[in-house]
Scaffold this motif. Structure first.
Motif, short mmCIF file in Angstrom:
data_model
loop_
_atom_site.label_atom_id
_atom_site.label_comp_id
_atom_site.label_asym_id
_atom_site.label_seq_id
_atom_site.Cartn_x
_atom_site.Cartn_y
_atom_site.Cartn_z
N LEU A 173 0.75 -1.14 0.04
CA LEU A 173 -0.10 0.12 -0.16
C LEU A 173 0.82 1.29 0.15
O LEU A 173 1.81 1.37 0.76
N LEU A 174 0.57 2.28 -1.02
CA LEU A 174 1.27 3.61 -0.97
C LEU A 174 0.06 4.49 -0.42
O LEU A 174 -0.84 4.52 -1.09
N SER A 175 0.56 5.20 0.51
CA SER A 175 -0.30 6.41 0.85
C SER A 175 0.37 7.75 0.78
O SER A 175 1.37 7.94 1.28
N LEU A 176 -0.46 8.51 -0.04
CA LEU A 176 0.21 9.79 -0.22
C LEU A 176 -0.94 10.88 0.45
O LEU A 176 -2.30 10.68 0.11
N LEU A 177 -0.30 11.88 1.07
CA LEU A 177 -1.21 13.17 1.21
C LEU A 177 -0.57 14.12 0.66
O LEU A 177 0.63 14.75 0.77
N VAL A 178 -1.46 14.94 -0.33
CA VAL A 178 -0.94 16.01 -1.21
C VAL A 178 -2.04 17.16 -1.00
O VAL A 178 -3.32 17.14 -0.74
N ARG A 179 -1.43 18.44 -1.27
CA ARG A 179 -2.46 19.39 -1.64
C ARG A 179 -3.25 19.44 -2.81
O ARG A 179 -2.82 18.82 -3.57
N ASN A 180 -4.40 19.52 -2.62
CA ASN A 180 -5.56 19.51 -3.78
C ASN A 180 -5.60 20.61 -4.64
O ASN A 180 -5.92 21.80 -4.50
N GLY A 181 -4.87 20.26 -6.00
CA GLY A 181 -4.73 21.45 -6.87
C GLY A 181 -5.86 21.75 -7.68
O GLY A 181 -6.00 22.82 -8.35
N ASP A 182 -6.95 20.95 -7.37
CA ASP A 182 -8.37 21.48 -7.98
C ASP A 182 -9.36 22.34 -7.02
O ASP A 182 -10.40 22.69 -7.25
N ALA A 183 -8.64 22.60 -5.85
CA ALA A 183 -9.56 23.16 -4.76
C ALA A 183 -8.69 24.63 -4.44
O ALA A 183 -9.00 24.87 -3.36
N LEU A 184 -7.72 24.93 -5.20
CA LEU A 184 -6.96 26.16 -4.68
C LEU A 184 -7.42 27.37 -4.24
O LEU A 184 -7.10 28.21 -3.32
N ALA A 185 -8.56 27.49 -4.98
CA ALA A 185 -9.36 28.77 -4.86
C ALA A 185 -10.28 28.89 -3.70
O ALA A 185 -10.71 29.77 -3.19
#
Length: 233
Positions: A120-132
């Protein structure tokens, strides 16, 4: 996010199995220690010497059994191949790291190689579709307008960093042999809370709301962060 991760672990591995976990960019070791306390064998990799010192201090205060299950390595997450053999881990975490990496694809490919089959690979990223969302809710209309057409932003530390879009990361995970299995939103309603704000009295209800929103459309799509879980084929 911890609840989301536990859900994926429980659904993928036999109950009671001691997993080999790698936490890349572990920071102060919050998730690494939590998983070590749960009985797993955890390796934390972190390049910031200050964070490494904090994590080691926290680990020193744990019982001997937990200390024996966790090791901390100071190093760059892009150099996993230097430290470990391919397929060495059942679970690889990379939380809050990709936003600081200008070209994340080599890092992600390296993480996938660390996974055993079915890992299992678990990533936590900033959501580029909701930056506004954040500037919009704060009344920063100029900032919100600009955010629609970029994946770059300035974080609360004053650093210029980057976000990731779900569609692009889904394609990347498929390309590195760890296709997306599940994804969640994180901080749907609480992202605009002030730094250092007191924990509210109804925190359990707050967490229940965030957990529900993080797995429910359309709410999860506008979360500040995305938690993506890929599985090694």
């Amino acid at each position: 996010m911890a609840r989301q991760l536990d859900e994926q672990i429980v659904g993928r591995f036999p109950v009671g199995k001691r997993l080999r976990v790698l936490d890349v960019g572990m920071g102060q070791g919050t998730q690494a220690l939590r998983l070590a306390r749960a009985g797993h064998q955890v390796t934390g990799l972190e390049q910031d010497s200050t964070m490494v010192a904090v994590a080691r201090e926290s680990l020193a205060g744990e019982p001997e059994g937990i200390r024996e299950r966790m090791r901390i390595i100071e190093g760059d997450g892009r150099d996993t191949g230097v430290h470990f053999l391919p397929g060495s881990f059942d679970v690889v975490l990379c939380h809050g790291v990709l936003m600081y990496v200008e070209e994340p694809d080599p890092l992600l490919a390296g993480l996938a190689r660390m996974l055993a089959p079915g890992g299992l690979l678990s990533l936590l990223v900033r959501n580029g579709d909701a930056l506004a969302i954040r500037p919009g809710l704060s009344g920063d209309w100029s900032g919100a307008l600009t955010a629609f057409d970029t994946v770059s932003y300035r974080n609360r530390l004053g650093l210029d960093v980057r976000a990731d879009r779900l569609k692009e990361l889904t394609a990347t995970l498929a390309g590195i042999g760890a296709p997306l299995h599940a994804w969640y939103g994180v901080r749907v309603f609480t992202d605009t809370a002030a730094d250092g704000a007191e924990v509210p009295a109804g925190v359990e209800t707050l967490l229940a709301v965030e957990e529900k929103a993080g797995r429910t459309d359309p709410y999860r799509g506008v979360a500040a962060l995305l938690h993506l879980c890929g599985v090694r084929g």
